[in-house]
Design a protein around this motif. Sequence first.
Motif, short mmCIF file in Angstrom:
data_model
loop_
_atom_site.label_atom_id
_atom_site.label_comp_id
_atom_site.label_asym_id
_atom_site.label_seq_id
_atom_site.Cartn_x
_atom_site.Cartn_y
_atom_site.Cartn_z
N UNK A 2 0.81 -1.21 0.00
CA UNK A 2 0.00 0.00 0.00
C UNK A 2 0.85 1.26 0.00
N UNK A 3 2.15 1.15 0.20
CA UNK A 3 3.02 2.33 0.22
C UNK A 3 3.18 2.90 -1.18
N UNK A 4 3.27 4.23 -1.29
CA UNK A 4 3.48 4.84 -2.61
C UNK A 4 4.79 4.35 -3.22
N UNK A 5 4.79 4.18 -4.51
CA UNK A 5 5.96 3.71 -5.23
C UNK A 5 6.40 4.77 -6.25
N UNK A 6 7.70 4.95 -6.38
CA UNK A 6 8.23 5.81 -7.43
C UNK A 6 8.28 4.96 -8.69
N UNK A 7 7.71 5.48 -9.76
CA UNK A 7 7.62 4.73 -11.01
C UNK A 7 8.54 5.33 -12.07
N UNK A 94 17.13 8.46 -10.35
CA UNK A 94 16.22 7.68 -9.50
C UNK A 94 16.31 8.06 -8.02
N UNK A 95 17.52 8.06 -7.42
CA UNK A 95 17.57 8.39 -5.99
C UNK A 95 17.07 9.79 -5.69
N UNK A 96 17.24 10.70 -6.62
CA UNK A 96 16.77 12.08 -6.42
C UNK A 96 15.24 12.12 -6.38
N UNK A 97 14.62 11.38 -7.28
CA UNK A 97 13.15 11.35 -7.33
C UNK A 97 12.60 10.65 -6.09
N UNK A 98 13.24 9.58 -5.67
CA UNK A 98 12.82 8.88 -4.45
C UNK A 98 12.92 9.83 -3.25
N UNK A 99 14.03 10.56 -3.16
CA UNK A 99 14.21 11.51 -2.07
C UNK A 99 13.11 12.58 -2.09
N UNK A 101 10.15 12.37 -3.33
CA UNK A 101 8.87 11.76 -2.95
C UNK A 101 8.80 11.56 -1.44
N UNK A 102 9.90 11.15 -0.84
CA UNK A 102 9.93 10.99 0.62
C UNK A 102 9.74 12.34 1.32
N UNK A 103 10.34 13.38 0.78
CA UNK A 103 10.17 14.73 1.34
C UNK A 103 8.71 15.15 1.24
N UNK A 104 8.10 14.89 0.09
CA UNK A 104 6.70 15.26 -0.12
C UNK A 104 5.81 14.54 0.88
N UNK A 110 4.98 15.39 9.47
CA UNK A 110 5.82 15.94 10.52
C UNK A 110 5.09 17.11 11.21
N UNK A 111 4.49 17.96 10.42
CA UNK A 111 3.78 19.12 10.99
C UNK A 111 2.58 18.66 11.82
N UNK A 112 1.86 17.68 11.30
CA UNK A 112 0.69 17.19 12.04
C UNK A 112 1.11 16.55 13.36
N UNK A 113 2.23 15.86 13.37
CA UNK A 113 2.71 15.25 14.60
C UNK A 113 3.10 16.30 15.63
N UNK A 114 3.57 17.42 15.19
CA UNK A 114 3.97 18.48 16.11
C UNK A 114 2.78 18.98 16.91
N UNK A 115 1.61 19.07 16.27
CA UNK A 115 0.42 19.51 16.96
C UNK A 115 0.46 20.96 17.42
N UNK A 116 1.38 21.72 16.90
CA UNK A 116 1.54 23.11 17.34
C UNK A 116 0.86 24.10 16.40
N UNK A 117 0.22 23.61 15.34
CA UNK A 117 -0.34 24.50 14.34
C UNK A 117 -1.84 24.24 14.18
N UNK A 118 -2.54 25.26 13.75
CA UNK A 118 -3.98 25.12 13.50
C UNK A 118 -4.18 24.35 12.20
#
Length: 138
Positions: A2-7, A94-99, A101-104, A110-118
């Motif tokens: 179910x994880x997103x894949x770089x194609x 390839x590694x650049x696109x994977x990176x 996608x991981x950033x995206x 990360x922001x949602x986990x922080x819980x500090x923002x509306x």
Amino acid sequence: MSAPQVTPAMVEATIASEHYFTAAGAMNGTDWHNVWRVEPGAGYESPLWLVTYCSMVLKNGHIVSGEAYCADPAKFDEETGRIEARKVAINKLWPMVVYAERERMAAPAFIELKGEFSAEEIAKFKAYWERRVSGGAE
């Protein structure tokens, strides 16, 4: 899975343009047919024409390059050189696109986990992040 894949299509979608040349052509500012010679009239063709380069300009302006070498001058083929140089460039991409996608995927989580923002702040950041990752205007 179910994880997103770089194609391969995602990798190809990052390329804005491709440019091919040989080392000899780069020295002369010409194509591979105009071969640089070590000494005029010496009859020895530089091995630089046996090296083919592929430079890919990505949509974000970054450049990725690949190269291919032909050991036997009698077997040099322009099209084969381009195909092989492109494969090397794609393998670097390839590694650049994977990176990317991981950033995206990671930034909004990360922001949602922080819980500090509306919710509004998170929505604005997600929109900004999507534009940034997709190469859109900020």
